[in-house]
Design an enzyme around this catalytic site. Structure first.
Site, PDB file in Angstrom:
ATOM      1  N   SER A  30       0.824  -1.203   0.000  1.00 37.98           N
ATOM      2  CA  SER A  30       0.000   0.000   0.000  1.00 37.98           C
ATOM      3  C   SER A  30       0.858   1.253   0.000  1.00 37.98           C
ATOM      4  O   SER A  30       2.088   1.188   0.042  1.00 37.98           O
ATOM      5  CB  SER A  30      -0.917  -0.006   1.223  1.00 37.98           C
ATOM      6  OG  SER A  30      -0.126   0.192   2.370  1.00 37.98           O
ATOM      7  N   LYS A  31       0.178   2.363  -0.062  1.00 39.79           N
ATOM      8  CA  LYS A  31       0.805   3.688  -0.123  1.00 39.79           C
ATOM      9  C   LYS A  31       1.957   3.870   0.857  1.00 39.79           C
ATOM     10  O   LYS A  31       2.955   4.507   0.534  1.00 39.79           O
ATOM     11  CB  LYS A  31      -0.240   4.768   0.171  1.00 39.79           C
ATOM     12  CG  LYS A  31      -1.142   5.043  -0.974  1.00 39.79           C
ATOM     13  CD  LYS A  31      -0.606   6.192  -1.828  1.00 39.79           C
ATOM     14  CE  LYS A  31      -1.148   6.170  -3.233  1.00 39.79           C
ATOM     15  NZ  LYS A  31      -0.350   5.393  -4.167  1.00 39.79           N
ATOM     16  N   ARG A  32       1.765   3.309   2.067  1.00 35.13           N
ATOM     17  CA  ARG A  32       2.814   3.593   3.052  1.00 35.13           C
ATOM     18  C   ARG A  32       4.138   2.898   2.704  1.00 35.13           C
ATOM     19  O   ARG A  32       5.173   3.183   3.297  1.00 35.13           O
ATOM     20  CB  ARG A  32       2.333   3.237   4.466  1.00 35.13           C
ATOM     21  CG  ARG A  32       2.282   1.794   4.786  1.00 35.13           C
ATOM     22  CD  ARG A  32       1.391   1.489   5.969  1.00 35.13           C
ATOM     23  NE  ARG A  32       0.887   0.150   5.802  1.00 35.13           N
ATOM     24  CZ  ARG A  32       1.543  -0.925   6.180  1.00 35.13           C
ATOM     25  NH1 ARG A  32       2.709  -0.818   6.778  1.00 35.13           N
ATOM     26  NH2 ARG A  32       1.035  -2.121   5.975  1.00 35.13           N
ATOM     27  N   HIS A  33       4.118   1.997   1.716  1.00 39.94           N
ATOM     28  CA  HIS A  33       5.371   1.382   1.266  1.00 39.94           C
ATOM     29  C   HIS A  33       6.038   2.208   0.166  1.00 39.94           C
ATOM     30  O   HIS A  33       7.072   1.824  -0.366  1.00 39.94           O
ATOM     31  CB  HIS A  33       5.122  -0.033   0.750  1.00 39.94           C
ATOM     32  CG  HIS A  33       4.547  -0.942   1.788  1.00 39.94           C
ATOM     33  ND1 HIS A  33       3.271  -1.450   1.707  1.00 39.94           N
ATOM     34  CD2 HIS A  33       5.066  -1.404   2.943  1.00 39.94           C
ATOM     35  CE1 HIS A  33       3.033  -2.204   2.766  1.00 39.94           C
ATOM     36  NE2 HIS A  33       4.103  -2.184   3.529  1.00 39.94           N
ATOM     37  N   GLY A  34       5.418   3.324  -0.191  1.00 39.18           N
ATOM     38  CA  GLY A  34       5.989   4.144  -1.268  1.00 39.18           C
ATOM     39  C   GLY A  34       5.113   4.061  -2.505  1.00 39.18           C
ATOM     40  O   GLY A  34       3.901   3.890  -2.396  1.00 39.18           O
TER      41      GLY A  34
END
Ligand code: GLU
Length: 504
Positions: free
Chosen positions: A262-266
């Site tokens: 998800s987004k928090r992984h980049g």
């Protein structure tokens, strides 16, 4: 009932994105597997837009998804923008054409579906009761008891209703999945599910089945998050007297610590990777090999090689972890493979004025130098600065590493050698080879001299790099030395030496 691997030819597969966002790398991988499968067997690759969720779908997302697919090189044979014999290819248009209502009417006529008038409150209460008994929520079939005539009259009178599929009791459904092997499930666990909503909209499972039938889809290749839908979809095929397609459910892409990527992984969307300076070939290569390998385990494969060698049964079942390091590594390889003109064109948006006043041939030489060390095209700006920026040693954070007698000695030795560099850094690109060769020789000699003075080669190379660019990483040194004008080399070495001496 059995879903056997389809032997129907020619194969027809589809990628069916919902235009509720941009193209996620996970979806791109689904598209890629469909594409490779189709091209390998010379079948057709179809794009179908599943835009029945009117509130969340947007034409901009459809455009962006199609653009990203095209950028990745996954060209399709039929689709909303291309047409084809099995259109329309947008579910909204199919819905407007009454395709789903007609199919639902047939199931109603045959007693395989029925109107449900239950209110939202009742359904909610029913669900709660099931959950309180630790049971899977399942519709209790109250409206199945309503005689057809009465239901028709209530509909006529304008009462809102959904249409539910009557799930046959006691049916063992077996799916032979091309990746997961054989699984079976009992229809008893499934409640009668909605196929047409009370607002007249079609449900996902129903639309997919009608479309897969109408578009003569032979193989459904998609993520394993759809496995539970497959059970419902196969029952619908059966009710419509149609042979289901073959299924292949691939695993999903996880973030580094498990869980959905998800987004928090980049970056997660193809568009983001594109903006960050990744090349389509590298992304495709990376996604293909996430859970598929050739018999020889090759790491770098062209699209043609992938098409030639792709076998769906070689796709692994295990979850895969998104490994940005591997993607970066592949991206670097793909960047090195670009011819000079393509490299020049592709890096243009990433130069961002980093080479002011550089002549075309100076830029060409600098580009040749930085091409050896870029991880993404976005590194262009920073690396070109190493060439063209007149950086001040005092402001370069890395220069502090040079404050030691060994580095000072390397700089002195290098200054003597640099006088022998011939160029003004602005030689014609076809002279580049001999310039680079000369720079290699210079470095080899410098290495011998440094060793003689007990200075490790690593220290020597790092000293030169920092003194010449102010940075600890960048182009390979021979390219750098050849690309910089002799005066610039001398000036930078001198300034670094002065700085180091003053600081020691
Ligand atoms: N529209 C679905 C999705 O975006 C795909 C459905 C399918 O492949 O059957 O997940």
């Amino acid at each position: 009932m059995t879903g056997q691997p389809s032997l129907k030819l020619p194969a027809r597969v589809r990628f069916a994105p919902s235009p509720t966002g941009t193209l996620h790398v996970g979806a791109a991988r689904t598209a890629l597997y469909n594409y490779l499968f189709a091209r390998h067997v010379q079948g057709s690759f179809i794009v179908r837009i599943e835009d029945t969720d009117v509130a969340r779908s947007a034409p901009e997302f459809e455009r962006a998804i199609l653009d990203d697919l095209a950028w990745l090189g996954l060209d399709w044979d039929e689709g909303p923008d291309k047409g084809g014999d099995y259109g329309p290819y947008r579910q909204s248009e199919r819905s407007a054409a009454g395709i789903y209502r007609k199919a639902a009417a047939r199931l109603l006529d045959e007693g395989k579906a029925y109107y449900c008038f239950c209110s939202q409150e009742r359904l909610e209460q029913l669900k709660q009761e099931c959950l309180n008994r630790d049971e899977m929520p399942k519709y209790d079939r109250r409206c199945l008891q309503i005689p057809a005539g009465e239901a028709a009259a209530r509909i006529e009178a304008g009462e809102p209703a959904t249409i539910r599929f009557r799930v046959p009791d006691g049916n063992e459904v077996e799916v032979t999945d091309l990746i997961h092997g054989r699984t079976s499930f009992s229809s008893n666990v499934l409640g009668d599910f909605i196929i047409i909503r009370s607002d007249g909209g079609v449900s996902y499972n129903f639309a997919v089945v009608i479309d897969d039938i109408d578009m003569a889809i032979t193989h459904v290749i998609r993520g394993e998050d759809h496995l539970t839908n497959t059970a419902r979809q196969m029952l619908l095929f059966q009710a419509l007297d149609e042979e289901p397609p073959a299924y292949a459910h691939h695993s999903l892409i996880m973030g580094p610590e498990g869980g959905k990527l998800s987004k928090r992984h980049g970056a997660t969307s193809v568009g983001e990777f594109r903006q960050l300076g990744y090349l389509p070939g590298a992304i495709i290569n990376y996604l293909a090999l996430l859970s598929w390998s050739t018999a020889e385990d090759r790491e770098k494969l062209s699209m043609q090689e992938m098409i030639r060698d792709f076998e769906i049964y070689r796709v692994s079942r295990s979850a895969v972890i998104f490994d940005i390091k591997k993607l970066n590594w592949l991206n670097g390889l793909y960047i090195r493979d670009l011819d000079p003109q393509s490299f020049h064109n592709l890096t243009a948006p990433f130069r961002r004025g980093a080479a002011p006043g550089a002549t075309a041939s100076q830029l060409a030489v600098a580009e040749r130098a930085i091409q050896t060390s870029l991880v993404t095209l976005a590194d262009t700006e920073g690396q070109l600065k190493g060439f063209f920026d007149d950086f001040a040693p005092a402001e370069s954070g890395d220069i502090a590493e040079l404050v030691n007698p060994e580095s000072a000695r390397v700089l002195e030795l290098a200054l003597v050698k640099a006088a022998a560099l011939s160029g003004d850094g602005d030689f014609a690109p076809d002279a580049a080879d001999s310039e680079i060769e000369a720079a290699r020789r210079l470095l080899a000699e410098l290495k011998i001299e440094s060793k003689r003075e007990k200075i490790a080669p690593k220290r020597m190379f790092q000293t030169l790099r920092i003194a010449l660019t102010g940075q600890t990483s960048g182009p390979e040194l021979p390219f750098l030395l050849a690309g910089l004008a002799r005066d610039t080399v001398t000036k930078r070495l001198t300034r670094a030496l002065e700085y180091v001496k003053a600081a020691m």
